[in-house]
Write a protein that holds these residues in place. Structure first.
Motif, PDB file in Angstrom:
ATOM      1  N   MET A   1       0.824  -1.202   0.000  1.00 42.26           N
ATOM      2  CA  MET A   1       0.000   0.000   0.000  1.00 42.26           C
ATOM      3  C   MET A   1       0.862   1.257   0.000  1.00 42.26           C
ATOM      4  O   MET A   1       1.934   1.283   0.573  1.00 42.26           O
ATOM      5  CB  MET A   1      -0.891   0.034   1.253  1.00 42.26           C
ATOM      6  CG  MET A   1      -2.049  -0.909   1.210  1.00 42.26           C
ATOM      7  SD  MET A   1      -3.202  -0.591   2.557  1.00 42.26           S
ATOM      8  CE  MET A   1      -2.258  -1.130   3.960  1.00 42.26           C
ATOM      9  N   SER A   2       0.314   2.299  -0.603  1.00 42.10           N
ATOM     10  CA  SER A   2       0.999   3.586  -0.621  1.00 42.10           C
ATOM     11  C   SER A   2       0.751   4.333   0.688  1.00 42.10           C
ATOM     12  O   SER A   2      -0.110   3.958   1.488  1.00 42.10           O
ATOM     13  CB  SER A   2       0.487   4.427  -1.793  1.00 42.10           C
ATOM     14  OG  SER A   2      -0.843   4.856  -1.536  1.00 42.10           O
ATOM     15  N   PHE A   3       1.469   5.416   0.871  1.00 43.66           N
ATOM     16  CA  PHE A   3       1.316   6.291   2.034  1.00 43.66           C
ATOM     17  C   PHE A   3      -0.140   6.732   2.161  1.00 43.66           C
ATOM     18  O   PHE A   3      -0.765   6.613   3.220  1.00 43.66           O
ATOM     19  CB  PHE A   3       2.256   7.492   1.850  1.00 43.66           C
ATOM     20  CG  PHE A   3       2.252   8.481   2.967  1.00 43.66           C
ATOM     21  CD1 PHE A   3       2.758   8.161   4.213  1.00 43.66           C
ATOM     22  CD2 PHE A   3       1.757   9.756   2.760  1.00 43.66           C
ATOM     23  CE1 PHE A   3       2.772   9.091   5.245  1.00 43.66           C
ATOM     24  CE2 PHE A   3       1.774  10.704   3.778  1.00 43.66           C
ATOM     25  CZ  PHE A   3       2.275  10.360   5.023  1.00 43.66           C
ATOM     26  N   GLY A   4      -0.707   7.222   1.062  1.00 40.77           N
ATOM     27  CA  GLY A   4      -2.090   7.691   1.069  1.00 40.77           C
ATOM     28  C   GLY A   4      -3.090   6.588   1.358  1.00 40.77           C
ATOM     29  O   GLY A   4      -4.078   6.801   2.067  1.00 40.77           O
ATOM     30  N   GLU A   5      -2.867   5.410   0.802  1.00 42.70           N
ATOM     31  CA  GLU A   5      -3.765   4.275   1.043  1.00 42.70           C
ATOM     32  C   GLU A   5      -3.752   3.874   2.515  1.00 42.70           C
ATOM     33  O   GLU A   5      -4.790   3.526   3.080  1.00 42.70           O
ATOM     34  CB  GLU A   5      -3.366   3.085   0.169  1.00 42.70           C
ATOM     35  CG  GLU A   5      -3.664   3.295  -1.295  1.00 42.70           C
ATOM     36  CD  GLU A   5      -3.049   2.231  -2.187  1.00 42.70           C
ATOM     37  OE1 GLU A   5      -3.611   1.998  -3.269  1.00 42.70           O
ATOM     38  OE2 GLU A   5      -2.005   1.636  -1.815  1.00 42.70           O
ATOM     39  N   ARG A   6      -2.592   3.939   3.135  1.00 44.52           N
ATOM     40  CA  ARG A   6      -2.503   3.601   4.554  1.00 44.52           C
ATOM     41  C   ARG A   6      -3.261   4.628   5.403  1.00 44.52           C
ATOM     42  O   ARG A   6      -3.934   4.279   6.361  1.00 44.52           O
ATOM     43  CB  ARG A   6      -1.041   3.513   4.997  1.00 44.52           C
ATOM     44  CG  ARG A   6      -0.345   2.286   4.441  1.00 44.52           C
ATOM     45  CD  ARG A   6       1.150   2.323   4.682  1.00 44.52           C
ATOM     46  NE  ARG A   6       1.812   1.270   3.953  1.00 44.52           N
ATOM     47  CZ  ARG A   6       2.259   0.152   4.487  1.00 44.52           C
ATOM     48  NH1 ARG A   6       2.158  -0.069   5.769  1.00 44.52           N
ATOM     49  NH2 ARG A   6       2.836  -0.768   3.748  1.00 44.52           N
ATOM     50  N   ILE A   7      -3.154   5.899   5.026  1.00 40.72           N
ATOM     51  CA  ILE A   7      -3.862   6.943   5.765  1.00 40.72           C
ATOM     52  C   ILE A   7      -5.375   6.726   5.668  1.00 40.72           C
ATOM     53  O   ILE A   7      -6.077   6.733   6.674  1.00 40.72           O
ATOM     54  CB  ILE A   7      -3.481   8.346   5.245  1.00 40.72           C
ATOM     55  CG1 ILE A   7      -2.030   8.661   5.597  1.00 40.72           C
ATOM     56  CG2 ILE A   7      -4.416   9.412   5.837  1.00 40.72           C
ATOM     57  CD1 ILE A   7      -1.504   9.922   4.950  1.00 40.72           C
ATOM     58  N   VAL A   8      -5.870   6.540   4.453  1.00 38.55           N
ATOM     59  CA  VAL A   8      -7.321   6.386   4.285  1.00 38.55           C
ATOM     60  C   VAL A   8      -7.827   5.121   4.979  1.00 38.55           C
ATOM     61  O   VAL A   8      -8.905   5.128   5.586  1.00 38.55           O
ATOM     62  CB  VAL A   8      -7.736   6.453   2.795  1.00 38.55           C
ATOM     63  CG1 VAL A   8      -7.382   5.201   2.035  1.00 38.55           C
ATOM     64  CG2 VAL A   8      -9.206   6.758   2.656  1.00 38.55           C
ATOM     65  N   LEU A   9      -7.071   4.040   4.923  1.00 38.39           N
ATOM     66  CA  LEU A   9      -7.475   2.801   5.589  1.00 38.39           C
ATOM     67  C   LEU A   9      -7.630   3.015   7.099  1.00 38.39           C
ATOM     68  O   LEU A   9      -8.671   2.682   7.681  1.00 38.39           O
ATOM     69  CB  LEU A   9      -6.440   1.700   5.322  1.00 38.39           C
ATOM     70  CG  LEU A   9      -6.648   0.403   6.089  1.00 38.39           C
ATOM     71  CD1 LEU A   9      -7.803  -0.374   5.495  1.00 38.39           C
ATOM     72  CD2 LEU A   9      -5.382  -0.435   6.065  1.00 38.39           C
ATOM     73  N   LEU A  10      -6.618   3.579   7.717  1.00 38.30           N
ATOM     74  CA  LEU A  10      -6.664   3.794   9.162  1.00 38.30           C
ATOM     75  C   LEU A  10      -7.722   4.828   9.543  1.00 38.30           C
ATOM     76  O   LEU A  10      -8.433   4.674  10.534  1.00 38.30           O
ATOM     77  CB  LEU A  10      -5.288   4.218   9.676  1.00 38.30           C
ATOM     78  CG  LEU A  10      -4.196   3.155   9.584  1.00 38.30           C
ATOM     79  CD1 LEU A  10      -2.849   3.754   9.945  1.00 38.30           C
ATOM     80  CD2 LEU A  10      -4.515   1.962  10.468  1.00 38.30           C
ATOM     81  N   ARG A  11      -7.829   5.866   8.756  1.00 42.43           N
ATOM     82  CA  ARG A  11      -8.821   6.910   9.042  1.00 42.43           C
ATOM     83  C   ARG A  11     -10.230   6.334   8.997  1.00 42.43           C
ATOM     84  O   ARG A  11     -11.043   6.557   9.901  1.00 42.43           O
ATOM     85  CB  ARG A  11      -8.683   8.053   8.025  1.00 42.43           C
ATOM     86  CG  ARG A  11      -9.694   9.164   8.234  1.00 42.43           C
ATOM     87  CD  ARG A  11      -9.526  10.278   7.232  1.00 42.43           C
ATOM     88  NE  ARG A  11      -9.734   9.910   5.851  1.00 42.43           N
ATOM     89  CZ  ARG A  11     -10.923   9.700   5.280  1.00 42.43           C
ATOM     90  NH1 ARG A  11     -12.030   9.805   5.986  1.00 42.43           N
ATOM     91  NH2 ARG A  11     -11.011   9.383   3.995  1.00 42.43           N
ATOM     92  N   ARG A  12     -10.537   5.566   7.979  1.00 38.59           N
ATOM     93  CA  ARG A  12     -11.872   4.974   7.848  1.00 38.59           C
ATOM     94  C   ARG A  12     -12.142   3.950   8.934  1.00 38.59           C
ATOM     95  O   ARG A  12     -13.265   3.866   9.438  1.00 38.59           O
ATOM     96  CB  ARG A  12     -12.038   4.353   6.466  1.00 38.59           C
ATOM     97  CG  ARG A  12     -12.185   5.406   5.392  1.00 38.59           C
ATOM     98  CD  ARG A  12     -12.375   4.786   4.042  1.00 38.59           C
ATOM     99  NE  ARG A  12     -12.585   5.820   3.023  1.00 38.59           N
ATOM    100  CZ  ARG A  12     -12.541   5.579   1.726  1.00 38.59           C
ATOM    101  NH1 ARG A  12     -12.288   4.361   1.273  1.00 38.59           N
ATOM    102  NH2 ARG A  12     -12.738   6.564   0.875  1.00 38.59           N
ATOM    103  N   ARG A  13     -11.149   3.152   9.274  1.00 40.15           N
ATOM    104  CA  ARG A  13     -11.317   2.174  10.364  1.00 40.15           C
ATOM    105  C   ARG A  13     -11.738   2.848  11.657  1.00 40.15           C
ATOM    106  O   ARG A  13     -12.462   2.279  12.456  1.00 40.15           O
ATOM    107  CB  ARG A  13     -10.013   1.424  10.619  1.00 40.15           C
ATOM    108  CG  ARG A  13      -9.838   0.235   9.773  1.00 40.15           C
ATOM    109  CD  ARG A  13      -8.707  -0.590  10.314  1.00 40.15           C
ATOM    110  NE  ARG A  13      -8.243  -1.495   9.297  1.00 40.15           N
ATOM    111  CZ  ARG A  13      -7.049  -2.045   9.267  1.00 40.15           C
ATOM    112  NH1 ARG A  13      -6.168  -1.765  10.207  1.00 40.15           N
ATOM    113  NH2 ARG A  13      -6.720  -2.869   8.311  1.00 40.15           N
ATOM    114  N   GLN A  14     -11.220   4.041  11.869  1.00 41.23           N
ATOM    115  CA  GLN A  14     -11.506   4.769  13.105  1.00 41.23           C
ATOM    116  C   GLN A  14     -12.732   5.668  12.972  1.00 41.23           C
ATOM    117  O   GLN A  14     -13.088   6.384  13.912  1.00 41.23           O
ATOM    118  CB  GLN A  14     -10.285   5.595  13.515  1.00 41.23           C
ATOM    119  CG  GLN A  14      -9.106   4.707  13.868  1.00 41.23           C
ATOM    120  CD  GLN A  14      -7.897   5.506  14.265  1.00 41.23           C
ATOM    121  OE1 GLN A  14      -8.016   6.603  14.795  1.00 41.23           O
ATOM    122  NE2 GLN A  14      -6.725   4.957  14.020  1.00 41.23           N
TER     123      GLN A  14
END
Length: 80
Positions: free
Chosen positions: A2-15
């Motif tokens: 995953m890219s930097f941005g994909e990791r951010i969106v994944l964690l943000r949405r999980r929370q």
């Protein structure tokens, strides 16, 4: 990987966070969060990466793709 941005969106949405909420917690403009998630912005100062990681409950290494471990190890967590 995953890219930097994909990791951010994944964690943000999980929370259950919005881009605005994440931006407020990390001290980063929501438009910058959106650009990061879309991959339109890839260069971010280290302090901003650290604030994002803290707001998302992860490590800068995970966000940057240097580690696959999402959560900080117990000894990395500051118990202030």
């Amino acid at each position: 990987m995953m890219s930097f941005g994909e990791r951010i969106v994944l964690l943000r949405r999980r929370q259950g966070m919005t881009q605005r909420t994440l931006g407020e917690e990390a001290g980063i403009h929501p438009n910058t969060i959106a650009r990061l998630e879309r991959g339109k912005l890839t260069d971010l100062p280290g302090k901003s990466v650290a604030r994002l990681a803290q707001a998302l409950g992860t490590t800068a290494d995970y966000l940057l793709g240097l580690s696959e471990q999402e959560a900080p190890r117990e000894e990395e967590v500051c118990h202030a």
